[in-house]
Design an enzyme around this catalytic site. Sequence first.
Site, PDB file in Angstrom:
ATOM      1  N   GLU A   1      -0.173  -1.255   5.543  1.00  0.00           N
ATOM      2  CA  GLU A   1       1.206  -0.866   6.473  1.00  0.00           C
ATOM      3  C   GLU A   1       0.946   0.533   6.798  1.00  0.00           C
ATOM      4  O   GLU A   1       1.262   1.133   7.959  1.00  0.00           O
ATOM      5  CB  GLU A   1       2.341  -1.103   6.213  1.00  0.00           C
ATOM      6  CG  GLU A   1       3.681  -0.996   6.966  1.00  0.00           C
ATOM      7  CD  GLU A   1       4.042   0.398   6.760  1.00  0.00           C
ATOM      8  OE1 GLU A   1       5.084   0.667   7.955  1.00  0.00           O
ATOM      9  OE2 GLU A   1       3.907   1.111   6.174  1.00  0.00           O
TER      10      GLU A   1
ATOM     11  N   ASP B   1       0.926  -1.092   0.020  1.00  0.00           N
ATOM     12  CA  ASP B   1       0.208  -0.002   0.078  1.00  0.00           C
ATOM     13  C   ASP B   1       0.886   1.364   0.025  1.00  0.00           C
ATOM     14  O   ASP B   1       1.993   1.137   0.388  1.00  0.00           O
ATOM     15  CB  ASP B   1      -0.970  -0.028   1.341  1.00  0.00           C
ATOM     16  CG  ASP B   1      -0.133  -0.084   2.486  1.00  0.00           C
ATOM     17  OD1 ASP B   1       0.907  -0.827   2.636  1.00  0.00           O
ATOM     18  OD2 ASP B   1      -0.641   0.628   3.490  1.00  0.00           O
TER      19      ASP B   1
END
Length: 383
Positions: A143, A81
């Site tokens: 994350e 991400d």
Amino acid sequence: MTFHLKNYQSQLAQLVALPSVSCGIPSWDMPNLPVIELLANWFNDAGFKTQIIPLAQSGKANLIATLGSGDGGLVLAGHSDTVPYDANRWQSDPFKLEEKDGKLFGLGATDMKGFFPVIMAAVEPFLNAPLKHPLIILATADEESSMSGARALADSGKPNARYAVIGEPTELVPIRMHKGIMMEAIRIRGHAGHSSNPALGKSALDAMNQVMNELIILRNDLQLKYRNPGFAVQTPTLNLGCIHGGDGANRICGECELHFDLRLLPGMDNEELRTAIQNRLTPIAETSGTDIVFSSLFEGVEPFNEPAESELVKVCEALTGHASESVAFATEAPFMQQLGMQTVVLGPGSINQAHQPDEFISIDQLEPAVKIVQELIRKFCVN
Ligand SMILES: [Zn+2]
């Protein structure tokens, strides 16, 4: 070793072209599944066994790709991400990789989609020879927001290996420590009333004033008690970040809410500190006659500390020629440690270009990164 920049660039361009923003603000949050599926295809084609593990939230998933089998082995981990972006402040399209002045520009180029094509280049010589210990590639979700991907892996007990290297951008310097992070909220409900007579209400702002005093006393206590010279900011920190409450000068404030963060040093424990804070809030609620609710804005990340003498730290220091250091940002490292692995954060690119417009990764970081990853594979999976 021959490093093919064209291959690298085309792979990174494909990853960057797939938006995968993760964010606590729902309107920003996006699925990461397209990135996970692309990576799964690449590693599948290279001969890895791949497993896509969906998370509770739809469109979110982790990837585990494994080459070889047996005990021990090495995990190479990264998150799939990115943070949100402000397209107006970019010189180029954040989703179109652009090369300029020895740099590759794109959202996530350095933090940290750029690590996966490094792995792809590094594994090439190992694909046709049997490994003694498995090589496991991990791509996680979220994350940058909740760390729900790494959290889910730690809860499931997978993957199993002896060593984990997380390729966050550290300019190829091994990192063995970072602080933990907690973001917390305190909500006080009192009783609104006409300001002319204090007996008509219970002021949430008055109670919050006491709470903030307590938090600042706690901060001083912690900073006297804990210090680690391995960090640029050597003490734990507590920042009173924002406060909202009340609606007029002539009303007793009925409700007030404070948000604050805490960054703890290795050796401290998030949950213990939450208990210590709660213990300071209970008497204030009693004496002020207000309702005080203490909650966490997210689950938090524990401090990370891999011992200086651990084998992985020694190997990474020898390979890079750099003594290990600490960083100021939190990573998924504590979750890898929970899985029983020696863990180091070490990857190409710089955090200085992360989380901002015109994010880039320097091309001169790439070939050295591929070499280091190959040496790690040779050391922990082949020999
Ligand atoms: Zn990152």
